[in-house]
Design an enzyme around this catalytic site. Structure first.
Site, PDB file in Angstrom:
ATOM      1  N   ARG A  41       0.817  -1.216   0.000  1.00  0.00           N
ATOM      2  CA  ARG A  41       0.000   0.000   0.000  1.00  0.00           C
ATOM      3  C   ARG A  41       0.852   1.267   0.000  1.00  0.00           C
ATOM      4  O   ARG A  41       0.417   2.294  -0.518  1.00  0.00           O
ATOM      5  CB  ARG A  41      -0.958  -0.012   1.201  1.00  0.00           C
ATOM      6  CG  ARG A  41      -2.086  -0.982   0.969  1.00  0.00           C
ATOM      7  CD  ARG A  41      -3.074  -1.042   2.088  1.00  0.00           C
ATOM      8  NE  ARG A  41      -4.318  -1.633   1.600  1.00  0.00           N
ATOM      9  CZ  ARG A  41      -5.281  -2.095   2.378  1.00  0.00           C
ATOM     10  NH1 ARG A  41      -5.165  -2.019   3.682  1.00  0.00           N
ATOM     11  NH2 ARG A  41      -6.377  -2.592   1.852  1.00  0.00           N
ATOM     12  N   LYS A 202     -19.200 -18.277   1.649  1.00  0.00           N
ATOM     13  CA  LYS A 202     -20.618 -18.093   1.962  1.00  0.00           C
ATOM     14  C   LYS A 202     -21.443 -17.462   0.850  1.00  0.00           C
ATOM     15  O   LYS A 202     -21.091 -16.413   0.328  1.00  0.00           O
ATOM     16  CB  LYS A 202     -20.746 -17.162   3.163  1.00  0.00           C
ATOM     17  CG  LYS A 202     -20.234 -17.726   4.444  1.00  0.00           C
ATOM     18  CD  LYS A 202     -20.526 -16.715   5.523  1.00  0.00           C
ATOM     19  CE  LYS A 202     -19.934 -17.154   6.847  1.00  0.00           C
ATOM     20  NZ  LYS A 202     -20.012 -16.072   7.803  1.00  0.00           N
ATOM     21  N   GLY A 359      -9.715 -10.172  -0.477  1.00  0.00           N
ATOM     22  CA  GLY A 359      -8.553 -10.502   0.345  1.00  0.00           C
ATOM     23  C   GLY A 359      -8.001 -11.887   0.072  1.00  0.00           C
ATOM     24  O   GLY A 359      -6.811 -12.058  -0.231  1.00  0.00           O
ATOM     25  N   GLY A 382     -13.093  -4.647   0.902  1.00  0.00           N
ATOM     26  CA  GLY A 382     -14.503  -4.248   1.066  1.00  0.00           C
ATOM     27  C   GLY A 382     -14.999  -3.317  -0.027  1.00  0.00           C
ATOM     28  O   GLY A 382     -16.127  -3.481  -0.520  1.00  0.00           O
TER      29      GLY A 382
HETATM   30  P1  ADP Z   1     -12.404 -13.139  -0.637  1.00  0.00           P
HETATM   31  O1  ADP Z   1     -11.687 -12.761   0.647  1.00  0.00           O
HETATM   32  O2  ADP Z   1     -11.463 -13.198  -1.806  1.00  0.00           O
HETATM   33  O3  ADP Z   1     -13.616 -12.283  -0.891  1.00  0.00           O
HETATM   34  P2  ADP Z   1     -13.896 -15.245   0.684  1.00  0.00           P
HETATM   35  O4  ADP Z   1     -13.491 -14.673   2.004  1.00  0.00           O
HETATM   36  O5  ADP Z   1     -15.301 -15.120   0.289  1.00  0.00           O
HETATM   37  O6  ADP Z   1     -12.931 -14.649  -0.476  1.00  0.00           O
HETATM   38  O7  ADP Z   1     -13.599 -16.804   0.658  1.00  0.00           O
HETATM   39  C1  ADP Z   1     -12.367 -17.379   0.951  1.00  0.00           C
HETATM   40  C2  ADP Z   1     -12.507 -18.593   1.809  1.00  0.00           C
HETATM   41  O8  ADP Z   1     -13.405 -19.554   1.262  1.00  0.00           O
HETATM   42  C3  ADP Z   1     -11.189 -19.289   1.970  1.00  0.00           C
HETATM   43  O9  ADP Z   1     -10.801 -19.220   3.320  1.00  0.00           O
HETATM   44  C4  ADP Z   1     -11.466 -20.723   1.538  1.00  0.00           C
HETATM   45  O10 ADP Z   1     -10.832 -21.683   2.343  1.00  0.00           O
HETATM   46  C5  ADP Z   1     -12.963 -20.820   1.673  1.00  0.00           C
HETATM   47  N1  ADP Z   1     -13.497 -21.921   0.858  1.00  0.00           N
HETATM   48  C6  ADP Z   1     -13.366 -22.106  -0.460  1.00  0.00           C
HETATM   49  N2  ADP Z   1     -13.926 -23.264  -0.859  1.00  0.00           N
HETATM   50  C7  ADP Z   1     -14.432 -23.843   0.245  1.00  0.00           C
HETATM   51  C8  ADP Z   1     -15.115 -25.082   0.518  1.00  0.00           C
HETATM   52  N3  ADP Z   1     -15.403 -25.935  -0.472  1.00  0.00           N
HETATM   53  N4  ADP Z   1     -15.463 -25.342   1.783  1.00  0.00           N
HETATM   54  C9  ADP Z   1     -15.175 -24.476   2.793  1.00  0.00           C
HETATM   55  N5  ADP Z   1     -14.530 -23.308   2.597  1.00  0.00           N
HETATM   56  C10 ADP Z   1     -14.154 -23.000   1.354  1.00  0.00           C
END
Ligand code: ADP
Ligand code: MG
Length: 405
Positions: A41, A202, A359, A382
């Protein structure tokens, strides 16, 4: 887009009040003395600072650090950032222990054109997060013009990210400009066909995002934990997988919305399962509906990834948020890594505009070693997600509104 950039500004001798994002990770272990662990950053702010200095401006940097909640918290001081920035910049950076009032005014008055000053954490004052007009006016005392270079804070309507834009002539900094241009190329005015990948854990945290994307994209691939919810919603057994069963109806609604908007939805064709969610756990490839009661879906299967790579090759633009599997635990990083390399190669060959953010997504692309090949990787977190949701970002809106006056 209707914002002014530094090319439009008369900088000579002016005090440029620049909002940057210096919320960097510090090393807190004994003896580390608050060194910056990742200076991404800081490096991102260099083009704006250099441009201002070259134009003869006095550069006054405003930033937040951590969440002091409107009080002075010594551990959340920006003081350690000044020497770290000086190193990155190759130029001294002065520091003032307050962002408003006498201490700030004296430090600003001492500046000569080309000098750089960092003011103390704006969140030490409650007026920052409240976007209090009086606090914004106090900040504005230090500047003749305002530059917002903190896209990653633009989803917050705070005094230093929004309020100031109404008080001083306002401009987008170089990083802000870069980010907005890349995002516009990916979703605002993309070269079609445009493919999206949404993964992560999620459905519930990415509902608005999914709803917005199906109206804008030609194709959308769903992966990661949220794909489990979609599979479950379609009647497939997901065993002991992470799955938001209460979101099944919502998942079906998104499938319907995609259909109504002519957005082709790609759900997994095959999956990788294991009995334990642990690094190195024995992994098996399974077809849909072949998951045992005690098995968890932890990654996308090879056919799914292959189809995704074909879809990338048949698209002109890719926008990606969320890993396809539990990439932190090999071998369940395989699907994400292969898809990322596929996108990276196409982007490097100039065949695909590939934009990604989030992230964990950025961490996954770095893990795959192909972040540099992507057209643009947003580290905004975010703000990136809210932008993907189609929301107006107050910090960006304030920049453009000002220019319409
Ligand atoms: P970002 O931070 O890029 O927006 P998210 O926080 O939504 O991404 O998602 C990342 C998380 O999702 C990771 O920690 C990963 O382990 C989890 N994840 C991915 N696939 C699965 C799965 N099949 N079951 C449980 N967790 C998962
Ligand atoms: Mg995350």
């Amino acid at each position: 887009m209707t914002f002014k950039t530094l090319d439009d500004a008369d900088l000579n001798g002016k005090r440029a009040l620049v909002r940057v994002d210096f919320n960097v990770p510090l090393r807190r272990e004994e003896g580390a003395d608050g060194q910056v662990r990742d200076d991404t950053r800081l490096r991102a702010a260099v083009p704006t600072i250099e441009k201002l200095r070259a134009g003869g401006a006095k550069v006054i940097l405003l930033a937040h650090f951590d969440r002091p909640k409107g009080k002075f918290v010594p551990e959340m001081s920006l003081a350690p950032i000044a020497p770290a920035l000086a190193k990155v910049l190759g130029h001294p950076v002065a520091f003032a222990g307050d962002c408003v009032g006498k201490e700030a005014a004296e430090a600003v008055a001492a500046l000569k054109p080309g000098d750089v000053l960092l003011l103390e954490n704006v969140r030490f004052y409650p007026g920052e997060e409240k976007n209090d007009p009086a606090f914004a006016r106090a900040l504005a005392e230090s500047g003749d013009l305002y530059v917002n270079d903190a896209f990653s804070a633009a989803h917050r309507a705070h005094a230093s990210t929004e309020g100031l834009a109404h008080l001083l002539p306002a401009y987008a900094g170089e990083q802000m400009r870069l980010e907005l241009t890349a995002l516009d190329k990916a979703l605002g005015h993309p070269q079609r066909p445009v493919l999206g990948i949404v993964g992560g854990s999620k459905v519930s945290s990415k509902l608005d995002l999914l709803r917005n994307l199906v109206t804008k994209l030609d194709k959308l691939a769903i992966g990661g934990g949220m794909a489990n919810t979609f599979l479950y919603a379609q009647g497939h057994d997901v065993g002991a997988s992470y799955c938001e069963k209460e979101m099944a109806e919502t998942a079906r609604e998104i499938i319907r919305l995609a259909g109504q908007n002519n957005c082709k939805l790609f759900l997994p064709l095959d999956i990788v399962v294991a009995e334990k969610m642990a690094p190195g756990a024995p992994a098996r490839v399974r077809g849909l509906g072949e998951v045992d009661e005690d098995e968890r879906i932890l990654d996308a299967g090879p056919e799914t990834v292959e189809r995704l790579c074909r879809a990338m090759a048949n698209s002109n633009t890719l926008i990606w948020n969320g890993p396809l599997g539990v990439f932190e635990m090999p071998p369940f990083d395989k699907g994400t890594v292969e898809a990322a390399r596929c996108a990276g190669n196409l982007a490097a060959e100039g065949k695909l505009v590939a934009v990604a953010g989030g992230g964990d997504t950025v961490a996954a692309l770095n893990h795959a070693g192909c972040a540099d090949q992507f057209t643009f990787v947003s580290t905004a977190g975010g703000a990136f997600l809210e932008w993907m949701e189609g929301k107006e970002l107050p910090g960006v809106a304030a920049l453009s509104k000002q220019n319409r006056r």
